[in-house]
Write an enzyme that holds these catalytic residues in place. Structure first.
Site, short mmCIF file in Angstrom:
data_model
loop_
_atom_site.label_atom_id
_atom_site.label_comp_id
_atom_site.label_asym_id
_atom_site.label_seq_id
_atom_site.Cartn_x
_atom_site.Cartn_y
_atom_site.Cartn_z
N SER A 263 0.84 -1.21 0.00
CA SER A 263 0.00 0.00 0.00
C SER A 263 0.87 1.25 0.00
O SER A 263 2.08 1.19 0.21
CB SER A 263 -0.87 0.01 1.24
N LYS A 264 0.22 2.37 -0.20
CA LYS A 264 0.93 3.64 -0.18
C LYS A 264 1.55 3.87 1.20
O LYS A 264 2.63 4.44 1.32
CB LYS A 264 -0.04 4.77 -0.52
N ARG A 265 0.86 3.38 2.23
CA ARG A 265 1.39 3.54 3.59
C ARG A 265 2.72 2.83 3.75
O ARG A 265 3.64 3.35 4.39
CB ARG A 265 0.39 2.99 4.61
N ALA A 267 4.83 2.28 1.45
CA ALA A 267 5.82 3.05 0.69
C ALA A 267 6.27 4.27 1.49
O ALA A 267 7.47 4.54 1.60
CB ALA A 267 5.23 3.47 -0.65
N ASP A 268 5.30 4.98 2.09
CA ASP A 268 5.66 6.16 2.87
C ASP A 268 6.55 5.77 4.05
O ASP A 268 7.54 6.43 4.35
CB ASP A 268 4.40 6.87 3.37
#
Ligand code: GLU
Length: 502
Positions: A263-265, A267-268
């Protein structure tokens, strides 16, 4: 398969930027089309106007361009099957929904959102899930439970309705997927999905099937998250009496831990990009300094492998090596370290001239004028340091001393290299260098080494501190090569300055 005219489509919804998983889907479609001399279609699935995001379609096109996988047909590229935006095809879906009602595969449903909400909550309270299908549809408000007159009255009065698919009871569906093989599904678990809404818009399921049929799509290659829709899509093809395309569902891309969907999370948290190009405040792979060749290469390996040890593949090599048979069923773990490795490998494959050009723009951002960044000089520097770089942004840290003299020296290195007699020794080396007419690498090397021998000094007393004062650190390629490139005057100045300040 070769004789058939292969047509595949990438069908994103413009609800935001493309996630790299979406880029992977586009890529696999592209590989498959190109390998078989087929057509790669881009279709924009924008029937859900509530989720429409301005700029998303352009973003998708730019991302495909950057990856070098242009579509053959799509918005702005007519190919005889357009329009390619579903919002521009709106008028044709109603007929298909009506056709399903006529042949008994779909029905009008008039249940209000309040009624449905009531049933949902009521089921939830009992620990159950509300499914609208064969087991309760006759107790709900629809054209199967109401009389023909009642239905007509509601339609005449323009009562809000949706059109639902009538899922069959007691059937074992045998579905086929090119990646997963045969899948058996009990039709009793399927709900009567909405195909058409009272706002005159089809849902994803109807529009997607109708368009795949009208656009003569032969292979549907998409992410695993669409696998649960396969049974309905299979039934829709059957209900229309149309030939089904081949379906292939690509495995999920998993978090670096291997558990759950990336998820984008993640990645962040992990400090790596999730989008190919920047979007709002999120940096894309392009902006993070990745080459498109590296991104394409690592994405290809998320869910596919060539069956050999070879890991580096250019786009055309991927195209010829690709086959659906070699796509894996199980999820593909995303490894940020490996993506950097791919970039490092692709960087080494670039010519020094190309890299020098990229580095020159970094240098001008740092305020160096074009004479200071003489093309030949920058190209030579790049050839010496690129081996250690994964990104063009690494170049400056590896090569700063080629462009400016050190202004400070790391404490630890000074402590280790700078002894009482060092200023004296380096002063003499400075004099020695100043007297050289031939300042070529080999000549400097021979002179300095002979001198060290004559003075009966150890190399360790001379070479490491010499590097420290020339480079400003203990890093860098061969010191004599560096010295030739910097030139006599610059080297002598650096030695003198260090003696003064250290
Ligand atoms: N519009 C769907 C998406 O956003 C397409 C799914 C499919 O390929 O059938 O991914």
């Amino acid at each position: 398969m070769m004789s058939e005219n292969i047509r595949v489509r990438f069908a994103p919804s413009p609800t935001g930027p493309l996630h790299i998983g979406g880029v992977r889907t586009a890529l696999f479609n592209y590989f498959f089309a190109k390998k078989h001399g087929g057509t790669f279609v881009l279709r924009i699935e924008d029937t859900d106007q509530n989720r429409y995001v301005e700029g998303a379609e352009d973003y998708i096109k730019n991302a495909l361009d950057w990856c070098n996988i242009p579509f053959d047909e799509g918005p702005g590229k007519e190919g005889g099957f357009g329009p390619y935006r579903q919002s521009e095809r709106k008028d044709l879906y109603q007929n298909f929904a009506d056709q399903l009602i006529k042949n008994g595969h779909a029905y009008y449903a008039f249940d209000t959102p309040e009624t449905l909400d009531f049933h949902r909550k009521d089921h939830e309270a009992k620990g159950k899930t509300f499914i609208y299908n064969w087991h309760n549809r006759l107790k709900l408000s629809n054209s199967l439970s109401l009389t023909a007159e009642e239905v007509q009255k509601k339609l005449d009065a323009e009562a809000p309705y949706v059109i639902r698919f009538k899922s069959p009871q007691d059937r074992e569906l045998v579905l086929n997927d090119a990646v997963r093989g045969e899948i058996r599904i009990d039709s009793n678990i399927l709900d009567d999905k909405i195909l058409f809404k009272s706002d005159g818009m089809p849902t994803y399921h109807l529009a997607n099937i109708v368009d795949d049929h009208l656009m003569q799509i032969t292979h549907v290659i998409r992410g695993e998250e669409w696998l649960p829709s396969l049974a309905l899509h299979h039934l829709l093809y059957e209900a229309f009496g149309w030939q089904k395309p081949v379906f292939a569902h690509l495995p999920l891309i998993l978090k670096p831990t291997g558990k759950g969907k990336l998820s984008k999370r993640d990645a962040d948290k992990g400090g790596f990009p999730i989008f190919p190009l920047s979007w709002e405040t999120s940096k894309g792979y392009r902006e993070a300094g990745y080459f498109p060749e590296a991104v394409v290469n690592f994405l290809a390996f998320l869910g596919w492998n060539p069956g050999t040890e070879q890991e580096l593949f250019a786009l055309d090599e991927l195209t010829s090596a690709f086959s659906l048979e070699r796509v894996n069923k199980s999820g593909a773990r995303f490894d940020p370290e490996k993506t950097r490795w791919y970039n490092q490998q692709w960087l080494q494959r670039k010519s020094d001239a190309e890299l020098a050009e990229l580095f020159e723009s970094v240098l001008s951002d740092k305020g160096f004028s074009s004479t200071e960044q003489d093309v030949g000089y920058v190209t030579t520097v790049v050839s010496l340091i690129k081996e250690r770089a994964s990104f063009v942004q690494d170049f400056w840290d590896l090569a700063d001393f080629f462009f400016e003299a050190p202004t400070s020296y790391p404490e630890k290195a000074v402590k280790k290299q700078w002894k009482e007699d060092t200023p004296n020794i380096l002063g003499k080396v400075g004099e020695l260098l100043a007297g050289l007419d031939d300042f070529s690498t080999s000549h400097i090397e021979k002179t300095v080494k002979d001198w060290i021998g004559n003075q009966e000094l150890s190399f360790g007393k001379v070479m490491p501190p010499l590097r420290l004062v020339i480079v400003g650190d203990m890093k860098g390629p061969d010191l004599f090569v560096i010295m030739e490139l910097l030139g006599k005057e610059e080297c002598v100045n650096r030695i003198h300055w260090a003696i003064q300040v250290l």
